[in-house]
Design a protein around this motif. Sequence first.
Motif, mmCIF file in Angstrom:
data_model
loop_
_atom_site.group_PDB
_atom_site.id
_atom_site.type_symbol
_atom_site.label_atom_id
_atom_site.label_comp_id
_atom_site.label_asym_id
_atom_site.label_seq_id
_atom_site.Cartn_x
_atom_site.Cartn_y
_atom_site.Cartn_z
ATOM 1 N N ASP A 76 6.364 -7.069 0.061
ATOM 2 C CA ASP A 76 5.785 -8.413 0.108
ATOM 3 C C ASP A 76 4.315 -8.287 0.451
ATOM 4 O O ASP A 76 3.908 -7.368 1.165
ATOM 5 C CB ASP A 76 6.481 -9.265 1.182
ATOM 6 C CG ASP A 76 7.927 -9.558 0.835
ATOM 7 O OD1 ASP A 76 8.241 -9.654 -0.360
ATOM 8 O OD2 ASP A 76 8.738 -9.675 1.771
ATOM 9 N N ASP A 77 3.527 -9.216 -0.050
ATOM 10 C CA ASP A 77 2.094 -9.222 0.247
ATOM 11 C C ASP A 77 1.861 -9.996 1.536
ATOM 12 O O ASP A 77 1.383 -11.124 1.536
ATOM 13 C CB ASP A 77 1.319 -9.846 -0.915
ATOM 14 C CG ASP A 77 -0.189 -9.754 -0.709
ATOM 15 O OD1 ASP A 77 -0.627 -8.995 0.178
ATOM 16 O OD2 ASP A 77 -0.923 -10.451 -1.421
ATOM 17 N N LYS A 78 2.267 -9.375 2.647
ATOM 18 C CA LYS A 78 2.072 -10.000 3.958
ATOM 19 C C LYS A 78 2.048 -8.923 5.026
ATOM 20 O O LYS A 78 2.575 -7.814 4.837
ATOM 21 C CB LYS A 78 3.168 -11.026 4.243
ATOM 22 C CG LYS A 78 4.553 -10.455 4.352
ATOM 23 C CD LYS A 78 5.575 -11.546 4.631
ATOM 24 C CE LYS A 78 6.950 -10.930 4.820
ATOM 25 N NZ LYS A 78 7.965 -11.935 5.044
ATOM 26 N N ALA A 81 4.880 -5.877 6.085
ATOM 27 C CA ALA A 81 5.822 -5.493 5.020
ATOM 28 C C ALA A 81 6.122 -3.997 5.050
ATOM 29 O O ALA A 81 7.283 -3.590 4.980
ATOM 30 C CB ALA A 81 5.280 -5.908 3.661
ATOM 31 N N LEU A 82 5.090 -3.179 5.147
ATOM 32 C CA LEU A 82 5.305 -1.735 5.212
ATOM 33 C C LEU A 82 6.012 -1.354 6.504
ATOM 34 O O LEU A 82 6.898 -0.493 6.515
ATOM 35 C CB LEU A 82 3.975 -0.982 5.084
ATOM 36 C CG LEU A 82 4.071 0.539 5.128
ATOM 37 C CD1 LEU A 82 4.975 1.075 4.018
ATOM 38 C CD2 LEU A 82 2.682 1.154 5.025
ATOM 39 N N CYS A 83 5.669 -2.011 7.580
ATOM 40 C CA CYS A 83 6.319 -1.740 8.867
ATOM 41 C C CYS A 83 7.824 -2.000 8.772
ATOM 42 O O CYS A 83 8.620 -1.227 9.309
ATOM 43 C CB CYS A 83 5.692 -2.596 9.958
ATOM 44 S SG CYS A 83 6.285 -2.193 11.613
ATOM 45 N N ASN A 84 8.237 -3.046 8.070
ATOM 46 C CA ASN A 84 9.660 -3.356 7.904
ATOM 47 C C ASN A 84 10.384 -2.232 7.163
ATOM 48 O O ASN A 84 11.495 -1.843 7.528
ATOM 49 C CB ASN A 84 9.851 -4.674 7.154
ATOM 50 C CG ASN A 84 9.415 -5.869 7.967
ATOM 51 O OD1 ASN A 84 9.326 -5.808 9.194
ATOM 52 N ND2 ASN A 84 9.125 -6.961 7.295
ATOM 53 N N ILE A 85 9.745 -1.703 6.119
ATOM 54 C CA ILE A 85 10.338 -0.611 5.341
ATOM 55 C C ILE A 85 10.486 0.632 6.211
ATOM 56 O O ILE A 85 11.565 1.229 6.296
ATOM 57 C CB ILE A 85 9.478 -0.319 4.094
ATOM 58 C CG1 ILE A 85 9.534 -1.508 3.133
ATOM 59 C CG2 ILE A 85 9.917 0.973 3.409
ATOM 60 C CD1 ILE A 85 8.476 -1.473 2.033
ATOM 61 N N GLY A 109 2.461 -6.886 -8.288
ATOM 62 C CA GLY A 109 3.149 -6.518 -7.062
ATOM 63 C C GLY A 109 2.600 -5.255 -6.439
ATOM 64 O O GLY A 109 1.960 -4.437 -7.093
ATOM 65 N N ALA A 110 2.870 -5.108 -5.156
ATOM 66 C CA ALA A 110 2.514 -3.903 -4.414
ATOM 67 C C ALA A 110 3.797 -3.118 -4.160
ATOM 68 O O ALA A 110 4.832 -3.694 -3.799
ATOM 69 C CB ALA A 110 1.856 -4.270 -3.091
ATOM 70 N N TYR A 111 3.726 -1.818 -4.357
ATOM 71 C CA TYR A 111 4.892 -0.952 -4.237
ATOM 72 C C TYR A 111 4.535 0.259 -3.398
ATOM 73 O O TYR A 111 3.386 0.666 -3.342
ATOM 74 C CB TYR A 111 5.364 -0.481 -5.617
ATOM 75 C CG TYR A 111 5.800 -1.627 -6.493
ATOM 76 C CD1 TYR A 111 7.144 -1.982 -6.580
ATOM 77 C CD2 TYR A 111 4.879 -2.359 -7.226
ATOM 78 C CE1 TYR A 111 7.542 -3.046 -7.371
ATOM 79 C CE2 TYR A 111 5.275 -3.420 -8.018
ATOM 80 C CZ TYR A 111 6.606 -3.756 -8.087
ATOM 81 O OH TYR A 111 6.991 -4.814 -8.857
ATOM 82 N N VAL A 112 5.560 0.859 -2.803
ATOM 83 C CA VAL A 112 5.367 2.102 -2.070
ATOM 84 C C VAL A 112 6.424 3.094 -2.563
ATOM 85 O O VAL A 112 7.580 2.731 -2.793
ATOM 86 C CB VAL A 112 5.444 1.884 -0.537
ATOM 87 C CG1 VAL A 112 6.805 1.431 -0.081
ATOM 88 C CG2 VAL A 112 5.024 3.125 0.209
#
Length: 142
Positions: A76-78, A81-85, A109-112
């Motif tokens: 998500d763009d917020k 988001a990365l911390c949740n993953i 979209g943003a992806y990791v």
Amino acid sequence: MAIKQLSVFVENKQGKLVDTVRAISAADINIRAMSIADTKDFGILRLIVSDNEKAIAALNENTVVTTTQVIAVKMDDKAGALCNILSALSESGIDVEYMYAFTASADFGAYVVVRVDDVAAAEKALGDKGIATLNETDMKKL
């Protein structure tokens, strides 16, 4: 639902990186995501491409290419988001070996991309938190 990543060992010499990318480009293969890490003598070019088999065939036979299973996750763009993953993985005892991010023009979209030692456990941990991972078909649509 893991996806395949290509790891290409590229000599750390003038022109070798462009030669590698040129070979992929000449074969009409789209690079969806990439990362490069270097040492004094060589670099490891990590790629998510539109056609793995075609990319491997396009690279010079003297080029070392390996495939690795990785996880791709839309973020998500917020903030957070990365911390949740990463929290979902950490809480399940899953270590991240490396990761890199990319964006997609199809959905902006943003992806990791995440490399872990246990893909199935990581996908379950993410799924349990409502975080979906992408598969090869999803990647082709981006």
